[in-house]
Structures are given as structure tokens and as C-alpha cells.
Design a protein around this motif. Sequence first.
Motif, PDB file in Angstrom:
ATOM      1  N   ASP A  84      -2.277   4.424 -11.642  1.00 61.44           N
ATOM      2  CA  ASP A  84      -2.630   5.838 -11.631  1.00 61.44           C
ATOM      3  C   ASP A  84      -1.510   6.663 -11.007  1.00 61.44           C
ATOM      4  OD1 ASP A  84      -2.844   5.125  -8.969  1.00 61.44           O
ATOM      5  OD2 ASP A  84      -4.611   6.380  -8.605  1.00 61.44           O
ATOM      6  N   GLU A  85      -0.284   6.138 -11.061  1.00 60.72           N
ATOM      7  CA  GLU A  85       0.839   6.771 -10.381  1.00 60.72           C
ATOM      8  C   GLU A  85       1.098   8.186 -10.876  1.00 60.72           C
ATOM      9  OE1 GLU A  85       1.158   2.451  -9.832  1.00 60.72           O
ATOM     10  OE2 GLU A  85       0.932   3.696 -11.630  1.00 60.72           O
ATOM     11  N   LEU A  86       0.903   8.434 -12.177  1.00 60.03           N
ATOM     12  CA  LEU A  86       1.119   9.787 -12.708  1.00 60.03           C
ATOM     13  C   LEU A  86       0.119  10.777 -12.119  1.00 60.03           C
ATOM     14  CD1 LEU A  86       3.165  10.927 -14.780  1.00 60.03           C
ATOM     15  CD2 LEU A  86       3.111   8.456 -14.589  1.00 60.03           C
ATOM     16  N   MET A  87      -1.120  10.338 -11.918  1.00 59.56           N
ATOM     17  CA  MET A  87      -2.114  11.223 -11.314  1.00 59.56           C
ATOM     18  C   MET A  87      -1.750  11.532  -9.870  1.00 59.56           C
ATOM     19  SD  MET A  87      -5.847  10.201 -12.807  1.00 59.56           S
ATOM     20  CE  MET A  87      -6.500  11.630 -11.962  1.00 59.56           C
ATOM     21  N   ARG A  88      -1.255  10.549  -9.164  1.00 56.60           N
ATOM     22  CA  ARG A  88      -0.829  10.798  -7.792  1.00 56.60           C
ATOM     23  C   ARG A  88       0.351  11.757  -7.763  1.00 56.60           C
ATOM     24  NH1 ARG A  88      -0.948   6.204  -3.199  1.00 56.60           N
ATOM     25  NH2 ARG A  88      -3.211   6.024  -3.038  1.00 56.60           N
ATOM     26  N   TRP A  89       1.277  11.559  -8.672  1.00 53.24           N
ATOM     27  CA  TRP A  89       2.444  12.426  -8.748  1.00 53.24           C
ATOM     28  C   TRP A  89       2.035  13.870  -9.043  1.00 53.24           C
ATOM     29  CZ3 TRP A  89       4.356  14.544 -13.512  1.00 53.24           C
ATOM     30  CH2 TRP A  89       5.605  15.197 -13.403  1.00 53.24           C
ATOM     31  N   THR A 224       6.173   8.055   3.426  1.00 62.37           N
ATOM     32  CA  THR A 224       4.720   8.032   3.522  1.00 62.37           C
ATOM     33  C   THR A 224       4.093   9.130   2.677  1.00 62.37           C
ATOM     34  OG1 THR A 224       4.886   7.160   5.776  1.00 62.37           O
ATOM     35  CG2 THR A 224       2.783   8.106   5.139  1.00 62.37           C
ATOM     36  N   LEU A 225       4.683  10.309   2.711  1.00 66.57           N
ATOM     37  CA  LEU A 225       4.137  11.426   1.939  1.00 66.57           C
ATOM     38  C   LEU A 225       4.174  11.170   0.442  1.00 66.57           C
ATOM     39  CD1 LEU A 225       5.694  14.398   3.908  1.00 66.57           C
ATOM     40  CD2 LEU A 225       3.263  14.074   3.500  1.00 66.57           C
ATOM     41  N   GLN A 226       5.230  10.510  -0.020  1.00 69.82           N
ATOM     42  CA  GLN A 226       5.425  10.363  -1.453  1.00 69.82           C
ATOM     43  C   GLN A 226       5.061   8.980  -1.979  1.00 69.82           C
ATOM     44  OE1 GLN A 226       6.136  12.740  -3.657  1.00 69.82           O
ATOM     45  NE2 GLN A 226       5.942  14.154  -1.944  1.00 69.82           N
ATOM     46  N   GLN A 227       4.416   8.162  -1.187  1.00 68.47           N
ATOM     47  CA  GLN A 227       4.108   6.801  -1.611  1.00 68.47           C
ATOM     48  C   GLN A 227       3.056   6.810  -2.706  1.00 68.47           C
ATOM     49  OE1 GLN A 227       4.033   3.643   1.387  1.00 68.47           O
ATOM     50  NE2 GLN A 227       1.987   3.127   0.686  1.00 68.47           N
ATOM     51  N   HIS A 228       3.391   6.222  -3.857  1.00 71.41           N
ATOM     52  CA  HIS A 228       2.478   6.150  -4.992  1.00 71.41           C
ATOM     53  C   HIS A 228       1.991   4.727  -5.241  1.00 71.41           C
ATOM     54  CE1 HIS A 228       3.592  10.192  -5.532  1.00 71.41           C
ATOM     55  NE2 HIS A 228       4.597  10.052  -6.355  1.00 71.41           N
ATOM     56  N   HIS A 229       2.207   3.843  -4.294  1.00 72.22           N
ATOM     57  CA  HIS A 229       1.847   2.448  -4.513  1.00 72.22           C
ATOM     58  C   HIS A 229       1.115   1.901  -3.297  1.00 72.22           C
ATOM     59  CE1 HIS A 229       5.727   2.365  -2.369  1.00 72.22           C
ATOM     60  NE2 HIS A 229       5.261   1.280  -1.805  1.00 72.22           N
ATOM     61  N   ASP A 230       0.485   0.755  -3.484  1.00 73.50           N
ATOM     62  CA  ASP A 230      -0.170   0.048  -2.392  1.00 73.50           C
ATOM     63  C   ASP A 230       0.665  -1.173  -2.023  1.00 73.50           C
ATOM     64  OD1 ASP A 230      -2.364   1.785  -2.427  1.00 73.50           O
ATOM     65  OD2 ASP A 230      -3.385   0.593  -3.967  1.00 73.50           O
ATOM     66  N   GLU A 231       0.843  -1.388  -0.749  1.00 78.60           N
ATOM     67  CA  GLU A 231       1.616  -2.550  -0.306  1.00 78.60           C
ATOM     68  C   GLU A 231       0.655  -3.705  -0.039  1.00 78.60           C
ATOM     69  OE1 GLU A 231       4.535  -1.728   2.659  1.00 78.60           O
ATOM     70  OE2 GLU A 231       5.581  -0.287   1.369  1.00 78.60           O
ATOM     71  N   ASP A 232       0.113  -4.225  -1.140  1.00 77.35           N
ATOM     72  CA  ASP A 232      -0.842  -5.320  -1.056  1.00 77.35           C
ATOM     73  C   ASP A 232      -0.113  -6.661  -1.170  1.00 77.35           C
ATOM     74  OD1 ASP A 232      -0.047  -5.242  -3.688  1.00 77.35           O
ATOM     75  OD2 ASP A 232      -1.983  -4.587  -4.469  1.00 77.35           O
ATOM     76  N   ALA A 233      -0.888  -7.736  -1.315  1.00 76.20           N
ATOM     77  CA  ALA A 233      -0.289  -9.071  -1.377  1.00 76.20           C
ATOM     78  C   ALA A 233       0.646  -9.200  -2.570  1.00 76.20           C
ATOM     79  CB  ALA A 233      -1.392 -10.126  -1.443  1.00 76.20           C
ATOM     80  N   ASP A 234       0.259  -8.589  -3.685  1.00 74.70           N
ATOM     81  CA  ASP A 234       1.104  -8.653  -4.883  1.00 74.70           C
ATOM     82  C   ASP A 234       2.437  -7.941  -4.638  1.00 74.70           C
ATOM     83  OD1 ASP A 234       1.578  -8.820  -7.930  1.00 74.70           O
ATOM     84  OD2 ASP A 234       1.669  -6.667  -7.519  1.00 74.70           O
ATOM     85  N   TYR A 235       2.378  -6.779  -3.989  1.00 78.44           N
ATOM     86  CA  TYR A 235       3.606  -6.038  -3.679  1.00 78.44           C
ATOM     87  C   TYR A 235       4.512  -6.873  -2.774  1.00 78.44           C
ATOM     88  CZ  TYR A 235       6.672  -2.420  -1.785  1.00 78.44           C
ATOM     89  OH  TYR A 235       7.769  -1.699  -1.398  1.00 78.44           O
ATOM     90  N   VAL A 236       3.917  -7.474  -1.760  1.00 79.05           N
ATOM     91  CA  VAL A 236       4.698  -8.292  -0.830  1.00 79.05           C
ATOM     92  C   VAL A 236       5.395  -9.423  -1.561  1.00 79.05           C
ATOM     93  CG1 VAL A 236       4.528  -9.866   1.131  1.00 79.05           C
ATOM     94  CG2 VAL A 236       3.272  -7.697   1.156  1.00 79.05           C
ATOM     95  N   ARG A 237       4.695 -10.040  -2.503  1.00 81.08           N
ATOM     96  CA  ARG A 237       5.289 -11.145  -3.257  1.00 81.08           C
ATOM     97  C   ARG A 237       6.425 -10.658  -4.149  1.00 81.08           C
ATOM     98  NH1 ARG A 237       1.110 -12.435  -5.472  1.00 81.08           N
ATOM     99  NH2 ARG A 237       1.370 -11.603  -7.577  1.00 81.08           N
ATOM    100  N   ARG A 238       6.228  -9.529  -4.833  1.00 80.05           N
ATOM    101  CA  ARG A 238       7.235  -9.042  -5.783  1.00 80.05           C
ATOM    102  C   ARG A 238       8.448  -8.428  -5.091  1.00 80.05           C
ATOM    103  NH1 ARG A 238       5.918  -4.783  -8.272  1.00 80.05           N
ATOM    104  NH2 ARG A 238       3.935  -4.316  -7.254  1.00 80.05           N
TER     105      ARG A 238
END
Length: 471
Positions: A84-89, A224-238
Motif C-alpha cells: 500500500d506504499e502508494l497510498m502512504r505516499w 521516520t516521517l517518510q517510512q513507507h515500509h515495515d521492518e518485520d522479519a522479512d525485511y530483516v532477512r532481505r
Amino acid sequence: MLDKFIAIRRFAGIGSAFPRSAVMAFAACLAMAGAALGASSLVSPAVQAQGAGGSLRAHVGVASCAGSTCHGRSAADGAVVRQDELMRWQEESSPSGAHSRAWRVIQEPRGQAIIRRMGLDSAGIQRECAGCHVTPGSARPADGVDCEACHGASGGWLSTHYTVGASHARNVAQGMTDLTSPRTKAQVCLDCHFSGDAKGQFIAHRIMAAGHPRISFELDLCTTLQQHHDEDADYVRRKGGKTNSMRMWAVGQAEAVKRSLELFSQPARATDGIFPEFTFYDCHSCHRRIYDGEEGNVTAVPNPGRPVHLGMPPYNDENIIMLLAAARVVAPDAAAGFDARSKAFHRAMGANRAEAVAAAQALRQSADALSSRFASASFTREQTFAIMESIASDAIGERFTDYGGAVQSVMAVDTLLNGLVNQGMVPAGSAGNLRVQINQAYAAVRDPNGFQPFAFRRALGGAVRSIRSLR
């Protein structure tokens, strides 16, 4: 002016007592938002990608990212990324949507007032404003600052970044900007949130005199203001781990010092007609009350970090002060040399242009070395607490004689504490209990025209003493 800098930590888990209007004010700021050093050294990777030419560096636009199987979903339920990054943007009620509004604010009353005061026609708007309010290479100004402004022109990696075998490393190799690198991210953000060397990216004093918000930069806050992603387990791995906010903050301070000195060293940037370019100087050294009568009261407080005579406008050293505080903990062997070069630079400003540029380049080299060291440093729990102590120490605290450095110090303490929470080094509940003390420090610098250095030092010291209980 402080409302343009604070009250966003609720996004990262600590919470804030500041009103939503403060968050929106910062969003507005974001949206409005010798010469041996070559211009190419100032251009961020994203801008280099936009201007390189050829299909591999082509800007393809927001629509190419907006598919429902890509980043255009209405719900954040993607398996790998939110989608949903476009909606956040585009979010109207949040700072995360400020980039999409960047061109629009030029058409709004404040933007139009600035244009009138500067006497800009359509060509002038392109020359003075488009460099930051529109993505270079975009054919749609209405999109403002779009995905590729930060992630890089996607002609070389758009069609493969989601395919089988795709990886972050491969995407970067094909032209995506590596925003996991603090130094790279800082260079991208600095272009518009501090000043850059590309067309329309230098924020001169005359622009601020026309009504543009004052420029101040803190990398982790912008992140922090512009973060459009979640730093979850998948993010940590990638991506190889979560963002280390402490490292991001420290590298951001070093890169801001570098950028300022790089721009100052350019003759075309350093002067405005017969005057020096005032954007490089501490605002409050000149913006003080004038007393002509017998009741005259000198309000300037001596700053031991600036060996300049009273009445001389000192260089804006807010990032230099923060960088020294970090160096004393993470790179203590280099801190004394950096401090000495900082004082030598201030002193040279009172001599002549040639000496000032030579001292600026020497100081820039020290800042670059610190940036490199910080980029690979772990910023442990003990180091982070020690940096906060360093910021509030007598040796550093006596340099908070003007508003800019004081604001940076409060943001730094807030950012570093927030980083400890994000890294699991401090419980969120315990950190949240200290919000009252941190807000008292913020309150001490809420009004730039009523800034009281000694009262501020007491407030900052009180906040750090409370944080010390977590150590």
C-alpha cells in the motif's frame, strides 16, 4: 519553528504528547521543502541516476509502481512488502504524504506569496523551486517528489526487482539507490532537506527571507516521517537487519557537516553580491533585538566552540556540535582533532576567504572520516547512552548558545532513545515514561524568539538525568 521538527516519535513506539498540528507543520516543512571540490561530489546517487541518460537510467513515473499486485493496494496485506506504499505516499493527513504534495504547495497561498516576494515567473519557478519540489526527469510535476526521487530512476531495475531470484543486492547493482546505506540515504535526503548543488536545490537566505521554512536536517527524523515500509522479519532477512537509528543519526550529522562545508567552499555559493551568503550562518547571531538606548543589553552568550569576536556572525555549527558529541564516544581518538579543526575553521572565518576555505576543507575531511567510521560502527547500548550524556555534558552543553544547536540536541536525545527502543535495548514502556522530561526539554526551545540558553541547558540536563535511570 520547533513544531516543524518534533512530535513524530509516536510512529516508532515511544509516543508523544505533542499535538497532531505539530506533525503537520513538519510535513509542511518537508514539502516546502577553494573550489577544489567539484560539483559532482555534491550530487546524490539518486540525482546522478536521473541525469545519466539512457534507458537504464530512465525515469518511468509513479504509474509504473501503482499496480494492485505491486505497490498500489488499498490494504497493507502484502506477503513481502506492504503493497500500500502508494497510498502512504499520497496520505493527506500524515507527514508520510508530504512528498506527493511537494509541487502542490507551490500553488498554495504560502508558496504563491514566496513566488511574489522573489519576483519569479514560470521560468524562475523551474529554476528556483523544481529542483526539490519535483523529481528530476519527471514529466508529471503534479506527482511532486515521487518514488524514483529517492529510490533512483527505475529504467534498469523496474521489470526485474520482483522476479524470481531478485535480491536487494541485485536491484542495487541494476541501478536502485541503496537506501539501507546511511551515507547514501543522507546524500539523497540532504539534496532537498538541507541544500544540494543541482539546479534549484540550494536553499539561499533570500528564499527563507521570502517565507520558506528555515532549513534544519536530522536524518533519522526524516527517515521516520517518510517510512513507507515495515521492518518485520522479512525485511530483516532481505535487507540484512533492522535500521540502526543511532547509526543513521550519527552518519546524518557527519554528512550534513560535509555538505555544508562543500557548498561553502564554492565561491558561487559563498557570496550573494557583495554580502556573504547568510544561509551558512547562525540565524540568531543576527536575529536579535536592537538596543540603541541606555538600556542596551547584550544577549549573545559566549560560545567556546566559536573563537570569533562579538558582533561577527558565526557559522551555523548545529551539526558540528552533534558530530563532536558522537565522536567523543564512538571515535574518541579522532574527536580532539575534529574539535581543533572546528575551532580553526571558526577562527579562519575572521581572517580571509582563502584561509576559511582551507580550514573548511580540513574540517570536511575529518567529518568524512567520522562518517565512514560511524557507517560501520555498531552503536551499542552503552555507546548510545554515553552519546546522550556527551550531548548534555558541560563540555558540549556550553556550546548551546543559539537556537539551532539546542534544537538539534533535543532531537538527538529523542532519536537516540527511540533507537534504543527499536533495537530492543530499552523497553518501550520505560522509555515512554520519560516523555514528560523530554517534552520539557522541547518546551525550552519551542519559541525561537524566546530562547534562553541557560534555562535550556537545565531542561536538557534534567531529561538526560532521567534517561540515565534506564542505563
